[in-house]
Scaffold this motif. Structure first.
Motif, mmCIF file in Angstrom:
data_model
loop_
_atom_site.group_PDB
_atom_site.id
_atom_site.type_symbol
_atom_site.label_atom_id
_atom_site.label_comp_id
_atom_site.label_asym_id
_atom_site.label_seq_id
_atom_site.Cartn_x
_atom_site.Cartn_y
_atom_site.Cartn_z
ATOM 1 N N HIS A 148 1.508 4.311 -2.838
ATOM 2 C CA HIS A 148 1.464 5.769 -2.624
ATOM 3 C C HIS A 148 2.815 6.394 -2.984
ATOM 4 O O HIS A 148 2.883 7.480 -3.555
ATOM 5 N N THR A 165 0.834 -1.205 0.000
ATOM 6 C CA THR A 165 0.000 0.000 0.000
ATOM 7 C C THR A 165 0.867 1.252 0.000
ATOM 8 O O THR A 165 0.618 2.208 -0.740
ATOM 9 N N ARG A 193 3.303 6.810 -6.633
ATOM 10 C CA ARG A 193 2.450 7.885 -7.149
ATOM 11 C C ARG A 193 3.030 9.265 -6.807
ATOM 12 O O ARG A 193 3.038 10.166 -7.624
ATOM 13 N N GLU A 194 3.556 9.387 -5.589
ATOM 14 C CA GLU A 194 4.046 10.702 -5.133
ATOM 15 C C GLU A 194 5.531 10.918 -5.445
ATOM 16 O O GLU A 194 5.953 12.037 -5.721
#
Ligand SMILES: Cc1ncc(C[n+]2csc(CCOP(=O)(O)OP(=O)(O)O)c2C)c(N)n1
Ligand SMILES: [Mg+2]
Length: 557
Positions: free
Chosen positions: A475, A471, A478-479
């Motif tokens: 993230h 998870t 993505r960031e």
């Protein structure tokens, strides 16, 4: 009246209030209670870490609606238990945690393991107290059962000074606690009927606690009579049967976009029991705050939750159980003019929750695993999980069909699945209990597998191992695409782990290996772990890690 020790008085109060199970890690601070439990008809489950013990007790609270009971020692014992206390708070579960405490005469010197429980748990528990006088145990314990179950249920922490527990007192037992019920007024039900008759595109969202099998049955009948589409909140799938034609899905992480759009387009929303907090409200984007932008009817057992975030057109301070009973008196409009709203929403749910079209990289297709489990598992199987992307497989594709079949923390706490499964199997030895865990999630409380072995509880743990805290990696890509930091894991052989504990272990790397492994796990009659190795690329049923990274890199250009 005979004098009894504080420990005996306390255990007698547990019996009065109907307690049959306690979960604990022992400590010298409450030996007198352990001694009183020796002769009581209460089953003790002794655990390996207090976090697991508190989660098992919390799982009991979720399944029974009555406070789960946990005993831990002072200082490090109760701080270890804090994840379970926090889950009970966020998930609105009744829980009572008893903590051994230092002797009364040593307070404020920072004695061995001394903690100020009121300060430490003041914002996490509904009530924190300390019993200074053995004669007041019946009064305070009875109040704890009421506080834990009244309004919005939650955790109570009670500290027990060890010298108080050995002191004697002649005091009468309390009477069994009665949960305080809050009923809707007749005028409110009439107003609700008026609002529903005026609605063009209504739907219901069910959440929270203080439901029961009967309440769910009643709500199902109401939904049928009104042809109402019914969604459920994040990790509250057991509140409406997924195989029912009125069920339209859940609003959690990665919710069905068609469902989110439909809720936004609804003109009248009946929100029962839930709070529509950050996750189900899709980061507070479903409705306006404080004006929701639709006719919101909010039903909640705690008046403090009504109007806390969203201003309802009609606020009803009632428990879901009492409210569902009152729904029987409502009359549907003569001709329901809601078009094909329910049918369309249902079709969108069925398409979304069908694992058959899902294809992912690697040799183990979790979609096919889920399809197999849907065939194989009985309707009353209890499904447990903690936090991690692996849980998406369970929550999107499993059709929860009965009340009391879901143990999943809305607080998003990792490490919950295994202890919840142990707690559930202790309560319902006859039912199939399956825990899903990620490789990260499992090892947070995986040692409670030893508790399953100790008490002969043949749970099945499905460890979905992708070698990462997936998870967070998702993230991260993505960031901060391509900059992997602090999210890689090197894992043990989880099947060997199971065998080392005296359980049954299986290793699954290919789709076709899963079904026979699951069958062998059940047939073994032992607690079992099925170690499923999946490609780390398989980050959700719909996308891969590389796709997320590439998209983020492109956006940065
Ligand atoms: C107690 C706790 N610690 C940390 C987190 C943050 N967190 C959420 S999901 C996650 C990774 C879970 O990893 P794993 O169990 O392997 O599942 P995966 O996402 O890889 O499927 C982490 C670290 C959390 N939710 N709870
Ligand atoms: Mg993982």
């Amino acid at each position: 009246m005979n004098a009894r020790t504080g420990g005996q008085i306390l255990v007698d109060q547990l019996l009065v209030h109907g307690v049959r199970h306690v979960f604990c890690v022992p400590g010298e601070s409450y030996l007198a209670v352990l001694d009183a439990l020796h002769d009581a008809s209460i089953d003790i489950t002794v655990c390996r870490q207090e976090g697991g013990a508190a989660m098992m007790a919390e799982a009991h609270g979720k399944l029974t609606g009555r406070p789960g009971i946990c005993f831990v020692t002072r200082g490090p014992g109760v701080t270890n238990a804090s994840p379970g206390i926090h889950i009970a708070k966020q998930d609105s579960t009744p829980l009572i945690v008893f903590v051994g405490q230092i002797e009364r005469g040593m307070r404020e010197r920072e004695a061995f393991q001394e903690l100020d429980y009121r300060a430490v748990f003041g914002s996490m528990a509904k009530w924190v107290t300390e019993i200074d006088d053995a004669a007041r145990i019946p009064e305070i314990v009875a109040r704890a059962f009421r506080v834990a179950t009244a309004g919005r249920p939650g955790p109570v922490v009670i500290a027990l000074p060890e010298d108080m527990l050995v002191e004697t007192a002649a005091v009468a037992d309390a009477l069994p606690y009665e949960p305080v019920e809050t009923h809707p007024a007749l005028a409110q039900m009439a107003e609700l009927q008026k609002l529903l008759w005026a609605a063009k595109a209504p739907l219901a969202i069910l959440g929270g606690t203080r439901w029961s099998e009967k309440a769910v049955e009643r709500f199902v009948r109401f939904a049928e009579r009104f042809d109402l589409p019914v969604a459920v909140s994040f990790r509250r799938q057991m509140l409406f049967p997924a195989d029912h034609p009125n069920y339209i899905g859940d609003i959690g992480f990665g919710a069905n976009p068609a469902l989110v759009a439909r809720i936004k387009a609804a003109d009248t929303v009946l929100l029962v029991g839930g709070r529509l907090s950050e996750v189900p409200s899709q980061s507070y984007s479903l409705f306006g705050i404080p004006e929701p932008g639709c006719t919101l009817v909010h039903v909640h057992p705690d008046s403090g939750e009504l109007g806390r975030v969203y201003r309802p057109a009609l606020a009803i301070n009632a428990s879901p159980s009492a409210f569902s009973a009152a729904l029987e008196g409502l009359q549907p409009p003569k001709a329901i003019g809601w078009g094909g709203n329910r049918e369309e929403a249902r079709a969108a749910y069925l398409a979304w929750s069908d694992p058959a079209p899902v294809r992912t990289p690697g040799t183990l297709q979790m979609g096919e695993v889920m399809a197999y489990l849907e065939e194989k598992l009985p309707a009353d199987a209890i499904m447990c999980n903690g936090a991690g992307n692996y849980a998406i497989w369970l929550h999107r594709f499993h059709r929860f069909r009965r009340f009391g079949t879901q143990l999943a923390p809305t607080s998003g706490s990792m490490g919950y699945g295994v202890p919840a499964a142990v707690g559930a199997k202790r309560l319902h030895p006859e039912r199939t209990v399956v825990a899903f865990a990620g490789d990260g999630c499992f090892l947070m409380n995986g040692q409670e597998f030893a508790t399953a072995v100790q008490y002969d509880l043949p749970i099945v743990v499905i460890v979905v191992d992708n070698g990462i805290y997936g998870t967070i990696r998702m993230h991260q890509e993505r960031e901060y695409p391509g900059r992997v930091s602090g999210t890689m894991l090197k894992n043990p052989d989880f099947a060997a782990y199971a065998r080392a504990f005296g359980g049954h272990g299986e290793r699954v790397e290919r789709t076709e290996e899963f079904a026979p492994a699951f069958e062998r796990a059940l047939a073994s009659g032992k607690p079992a772990i099925i170690h499923c190795l999946i490609d780390p690329e398989v980050i959700t049923p719909a996308t891969t890690l590389s796709a997320i990274r590439e998209k983020a890199l492109k956006a940065k250009q």
